[in-house]
Scaffold this motif. Structure first.
Motif, PDB file in Angstrom:
ATOM      1  N   THR A  60       0.796  -1.226   0.000  1.00 40.05           N
ATOM      2  CA  THR A  60      -0.547  -0.406   0.230  1.00 40.05           C
ATOM      3  C   THR A  60       1.250   0.962   0.438  1.00 40.05           C
ATOM      4  OG1 THR A  60      -1.802  -1.032   1.302  1.00 40.05           O
ATOM      5  CG2 THR A  60      -1.834   1.329   1.348  1.00 40.05           C
ATOM      6  N   ALA A  61       1.704   0.983   0.613  1.00 34.02           N
ATOM      7  CA  ALA A  61       2.789   2.431   0.932  1.00 34.02           C
ATOM      8  C   ALA A  61       3.757   2.681  -0.576  1.00 34.02           C
ATOM      9  CB  ALA A  61       3.911   2.088   1.976  1.00 34.02           C
ATOM     10  N   ALA A  62       3.987   1.748  -1.067  1.00 33.47           N
ATOM     11  CA  ALA A  62       4.363   1.663  -2.197  1.00 33.47           C
ATOM     12  C   ALA A  62       3.547   2.186  -4.114  1.00 33.47           C
ATOM     13  CB  ALA A  62       4.886  -0.148  -2.917  1.00 33.47           C
ATOM     14  N   GLY A  63       2.261   1.977  -3.615  1.00 32.99           N
ATOM     15  CA  GLY A  63       1.527   2.192  -4.639  1.00 32.99           C
ATOM     16  C   GLY A  63       0.935   3.608  -3.984  1.00 32.99           C
ATOM     17  N   THR A  64       0.624   4.372  -2.690  1.00 32.06           N
ATOM     18  CA  THR A  64       0.636   5.787  -2.237  1.00 32.06           C
ATOM     19  C   THR A  64       2.139   6.462  -3.092  1.00 32.06           C
ATOM     20  OG1 THR A  64      -0.516   4.864  -0.491  1.00 32.06           O
ATOM     21  CG2 THR A  64       0.207   6.733  -0.749  1.00 32.06           C
ATOM     22  N   LEU A  65       2.750   6.257  -3.317  1.00 29.02           N
ATOM     23  CA  LEU A  65       4.303   6.534  -3.720  1.00 29.02           C
ATOM     24  C   LEU A  65       3.892   7.069  -5.203  1.00 29.02           C
ATOM     25  CD1 LEU A  65       7.032   5.682  -1.346  1.00 29.02           C
ATOM     26  CD2 LEU A  65       6.309   7.886  -1.623  1.00 29.02           C
ATOM     27  N   SER A 101       1.017  -2.935  -7.224  1.00 32.50           N
ATOM     28  CA  SER A 101       1.275  -2.617  -6.038  1.00 32.50           C
ATOM     29  C   SER A 101      -0.569  -2.971  -5.098  1.00 32.50           C
ATOM     30  CB  SER A 101       1.091  -1.070  -4.776  1.00 32.50           C
ATOM     31  OG  SER A 101       2.600  -0.910  -5.893  1.00 32.50           O
ATOM     32  N   LEU A 102      -1.342  -2.274  -5.672  1.00 34.93           N
ATOM     33  CA  LEU A 102      -2.866  -3.122  -6.141  1.00 34.93           C
ATOM     34  C   LEU A 102      -2.719  -4.310  -5.509  1.00 34.93           C
ATOM     35  CD1 LEU A 102      -4.918  -0.272  -7.982  1.00 34.93           C
ATOM     36  CD2 LEU A 102      -4.946  -0.705  -5.323  1.00 34.93           C
ATOM     37  N   ALA A 115       6.750 -11.282 -11.460  1.00 31.67           N
ATOM     38  CA  ALA A 115       5.947 -10.202 -11.812  1.00 31.67           C
ATOM     39  C   ALA A 115       6.116  -9.335 -10.628  1.00 31.67           C
ATOM     40  CB  ALA A 115       4.809 -10.019 -12.988  1.00 31.67           C
ATOM     41  N   ARG A 116       5.719  -9.219  -9.681  1.00 33.52           N
ATOM     42  CA  ARG A 116       5.064  -8.046  -9.027  1.00 33.52           C
ATOM     43  C   ARG A 116       6.883  -7.662  -8.568  1.00 33.52           C
ATOM     44  NH1 ARG A 116       1.257 -10.184  -5.427  1.00 33.52           N
ATOM     45  NH2 ARG A 116       2.531 -11.049  -4.181  1.00 33.52           N
ATOM     46  N   ASP A 117       8.210  -8.664  -8.417  1.00 32.98           N
ATOM     47  CA  ASP A 117       9.219  -8.658  -8.027  1.00 32.98           C
ATOM     48  C   ASP A 117      10.215  -7.825  -9.555  1.00 32.98           C
ATOM     49  OD1 ASP A 117       9.966  -9.279  -5.044  1.00 32.98           O
ATOM     50  OD2 ASP A 117      10.252 -10.972  -5.970  1.00 32.98           O
ATOM     51  N   ALA A 118       9.587  -8.166 -10.508  1.00 35.92           N
ATOM     52  CA  ALA A 118      10.299  -8.372 -11.921  1.00 35.92           C
ATOM     53  C   ALA A 118      10.218  -6.139 -11.796  1.00 35.92           C
ATOM     54  CB  ALA A 118       9.692  -8.625 -12.860  1.00 35.92           C
ATOM     55  N   SER A 165       8.860   3.543  -4.363  1.00 41.64           N
ATOM     56  CA  SER A 165       8.245   2.661  -4.707  1.00 41.64           C
ATOM     57  C   SER A 165       8.937   1.577  -4.352  1.00 41.64           C
ATOM     58  CB  SER A 165       7.486   3.571  -4.705  1.00 41.64           C
ATOM     59  OG  SER A 165       6.425   2.687  -5.692  1.00 41.64           O
ATOM     60  N   GLY A 166       9.215   2.104  -5.320  1.00 42.79           N
ATOM     61  CA  GLY A 166      10.235   0.833  -6.221  1.00 42.79           C
ATOM     62  C   GLY A 166      10.511  -0.321  -5.105  1.00 42.79           C
ATOM     63  N   LEU A 167      11.631   0.178  -3.908  1.00 43.18           N
ATOM     64  CA  LEU A 167      12.257  -0.512  -3.088  1.00 43.18           C
ATOM     65  C   LEU A 167      10.842  -0.390  -2.295  1.00 43.18           C
ATOM     66  CD1 LEU A 167      15.496   2.344  -2.227  1.00 43.18           C
ATOM     67  CD2 LEU A 167      15.748   0.045  -3.476  1.00 43.18           C
ATOM     68  N   LEU A 168      10.812  -0.345  -1.403  1.00 42.16           N
ATOM     69  CA  LEU A 168       9.508  -0.984  -0.104  1.00 42.16           C
ATOM     70  C   LEU A 168       8.986  -1.957  -0.902  1.00 42.16           C
ATOM     71  CD1 LEU A 168       8.593   3.171   0.969  1.00 42.16           C
ATOM     72  CD2 LEU A 168      10.232   1.617   1.892  1.00 42.16           C
ATOM     73  N   GLY A 169       8.268  -1.533  -2.484  1.00 41.23           N
ATOM     74  CA  GLY A 169       7.634  -3.279  -3.220  1.00 41.23           C
ATOM     75  C   GLY A 169       8.966  -3.762  -2.496  1.00 41.23           C
TER      76      GLY A 169
END
Length: 321
Positions: A60-65, A101-102, A115-118, A165-169
């Motif tokens: 959620t934090a990554a998506g907000t960014l 992120s969603l 896929a999320r990692d990439a 955003s990428g790092l937190l995700g």
């Protein structure tokens, strides 16, 4: 200033929509290998569920960014007439990151997703490349690296939001895949402390960017001092938590993160008020949104505050993290 023609605007909308749809389809439809399903079936119990919930908060934090970057880069690059076609890149990547992120926020499995990692790694790389482009654009202006160019050139710190955003995700995926008996780690480092340190550094950088732009605005409104005073205190609290002894509750730090999250969303209202004070107000919205304070910028503080809360929550559930 030359504005993009209708074809540019259609291309922009198409890139954003197609990126969002592509990421949603990839994330929702990608099959999970049977061997990994077997591993996931063993990841049950209260400890694993808590870890997954914390990972979802990081999503959620990554998506907000990502939302902040998507809207902010769309406005700023439109104002720059998309002179360089690479200016479409952060829109597409942030749309992909938002969709990813969603999906991560809705995913209840204790399993990292390729896929999320990439996508998160692509977002981090885009942030690094964008920072390089902005530094280069400032340096090539007349006067080079001067205060004038830092004030009115490409915002040097803006691309770091998609990097964060990428790092937190990416961190969320590492936390998610921790089994119920293991210690959450990120590159062999305690995950909770690592997230707190990354978030603290991000708050310092974001406050620095806000300080530069608010200094340009001469701090004509006393509330303009808020985003350059509260976030550094929050950063110090998070860095202290990252370096402190295990077992601490960090109750005051958690409340400070909630205050920063509120500040991020309330800041949109202050920026909207700043837009209304320009000539023509909201009746001249198409011009004033481009020239007024950036509406999408303050939520980046909220995204970082949510990440800080997730890191503190992980440290509370796993004292060794």
């Amino acid at each position: 200033m030359t504005k993009p023609d209708q074809r540019d605007l259609l291309a922009l909308a198409g890139l954003a929509v197609s990126g969002f749809a592509l990421a949603s389809v990839m994330s929702a439809r990608m099959p999970q290998p049977r061997s990994r399903r077997a591993i996931a079936s063993r990841h049950d119990g209260r400890g694993t569920q808590q870890t997954v919930n914390i990972a979802r908060k990081l999503n959620t934090a990554a998506g907000t960014l990502a939302v902040s970057v998507l809207a902010d880069s769309a406005v700023e690059h439109y104002r720059g007439s998309f002179k360089n076609k690479a200016m479409y890149t952060p829109l597409l990547v942030s749309a992909l990151t938002l969709a990813t992120s969603l999906h991560g926020t809705a995913d209840m499995r204790a399993l990292a997703h390729k896929a999320r990692d990439a996508t998160y790694l692509l977002a981090a790389a885009t942030g690094l490349a964008g920072t390089g482009f902005h530094v280069y654009n400032i340096g090539k202006k007349v006067g080079g690296f001067s205060w004038q160019n830092f004030f009115y050139g490409a915002p040097v710190g803006a691309p770091m939001a998609i990097l964060l955003s990428g790092l937190l995700g990416f961190c969320s995926e590492r936390v998610r895949e921790t089994n119920r008996l293991g210690r959450p780690k990120i590159f062999r480092l305690p995950a909770g402390r690592t997230i707190a340190a990354v978030t603290g550094a991000g708050l310092l950088g974001t406050a620095g960017e806000a300080g530069l732009l608010h200094f340009r605005g001469a701090y004509h409104n006393p509330f303009m001092a808020v985003p350059v005073t509260l976030p550094p205190i929050g950063a110090a609290l998070l860095l202290s938590a990252a370096a402190g002894r295990r077992g601490r509750i960090h109750r005051f730090t958690r409340w400070w993160m909630r205050l920063l999250a509120l500040m991020g969303f309330v800041g949109v209202g202050f920026h909207a008020y700043g837009v209304s004070r320009n000539m023509g107000g909201w009746r001249n919205w198409s011009q004033n949104i481009l020239n007024g304070p950036p509406l999408p910028a303050p939520p980046s503080f909220a995204g970082l505050a949510l990440a800080g809360l997730a890191g503190l929550g992980l440290m509370r559930e796993h004292p060794d993290a």
